[in-house]
Design an enzyme around this catalytic site. Structure first.
Site, PDB file in Angstrom:
ATOM      1  N   LYS A 101      37.422   3.653  25.528  1.00 55.21           N
ATOM      2  CA  LYS A 101      36.496   3.722  24.401  1.00 55.21           C
ATOM      3  C   LYS A 101      35.860   5.107  24.361  1.00 55.21           C
ATOM      4  CE  LYS A 101      32.049   2.073  23.005  1.00 55.21           C
ATOM      5  NZ  LYS A 101      30.896   1.480  23.689  1.00 55.21           N
ATOM      6  N   GLY A 162      17.459  -0.683  18.570  1.00 55.23           N
ATOM      7  CA  GLY A 162      16.062  -1.088  18.560  1.00 55.23           C
ATOM      8  C   GLY A 162      15.480  -1.350  17.182  1.00 55.23           C
TER       9      GLY A 162
END
Lengths: 194, 67
Positions: A101, A162
């Site tokens: 990745k 977040g």
């Protein structure tokens, strides 16, 4: 969902990819990942701490390669050179494992991808024989460019870390789905520990 | 003695030491790790035969939680 997820010619029962960061300890990591049912588990590649206790288990003892597809990633890399170097070390560490990745970050607070560097790294890694899953911006043109380079899956930015916003169905992502119709490349939504 | 740098830390190894000796000193035998010498990966197959030279810089990495 019964449809299998196929990446680089290998079919996976679970469509969920999970990370291994922020757990209290390896036991908690193992329990959570087993409960998730995920087949693909990302790991980071980091310097060995000098003077660490060698008798302590390491992450790959609790997540054996015989059971999980371990996906080394370049979290924390901010340019193509660092990312390519990290994944070459990962390949050596994992005995020639090719699936990786790639993520090249541009900004520490948003974790937005650096697309120019991502494209450079993707080209180099594909030429070097890696099967590259790649974190990218939510932009169909960039995603297509990565497919054209030969990446096996694109992982567009899904949600700001977040933000608590979940995965917004943006104009870009709708266009992305449309532009990828008929495409052979895998698509995964990418969330950074939100 | 050979003066080398391992993961940014200066250390010394005996003259004639092989990379395998460094691996053993870090108690990494049998563990999954990868090692770079002066920016080039030392393949596992070459760890036992690669000689360390004075001034070498090593990076040794493992898989950890993250991603």
């Amino acid at each position: 969902m019964s449809e299998k997820l196929t990446i680089a010619g290998r079919a996976y029962d679970s469509r969920l990819l999970v990370g291994t960061g922020k757990y209290r300890d390896f036991e908690q990591t193992r329990l959570a990942i087993e409960a998730s049912g995920a087949n693909i588990v990302t790991v980071a590649i980091r310097r060995v701490n000098i003077g660490q206790d060698a008798t302590q288990p390491n992450l790959l003892d609790v997540l054996p390669l015989s059971r999980f597809t371990i996906l080394p990633n370049t979290a924390g890399c901010y340019n193509a050179k660092e990312a390519v170097r990290t994944l070459r070390l990962a390949r050596e560490l994992l005995d020639g494992y090719k699936l990786v990745k790639l993520e090249v970050l541009a900004d520490e607070s948003t974790l937005f991808p650096n697309m120019p560097e991502t494209l450079i790294a993707a080209k180099e890694l594909v030429a070097d024989g890696f099967d590259v899953m790649v974190y990218c911006s939510d932009d169909p043109i960039q995603a297509k460019a990565l497919e054209d380079i030969g990446c096996v899956a694109v992982m567009p930015l899904a949600s700001l870390i977040g933000s608590g916003m979940g995965i917004p169905e943006s104009v870009e992502s709708r266009n992305h789905s449309r532009s990828c119709e008929g495409s052979r490349v895998g698509r995964c939504r990418h969330r950074h520990g939100v | 003695m050979l003066n080398v740098k391992v993961n940014g830390h200066q250390t010394t190894l005996p003259q004639g030491a092989l990379v395998a000796a460094l691996v053993a000193s870090m108690q990494l035998d049998g563990k999954r790790f990868a090692i770079e010498r002066n920016g080039e990966i030392v393949p596992k197959s070459a760890v036992a035969t690669t000689a360390i030279e004075d001034g070498d810089e090593f990076e040794i990495v493992m898989a950890v939680g993250g991603g």
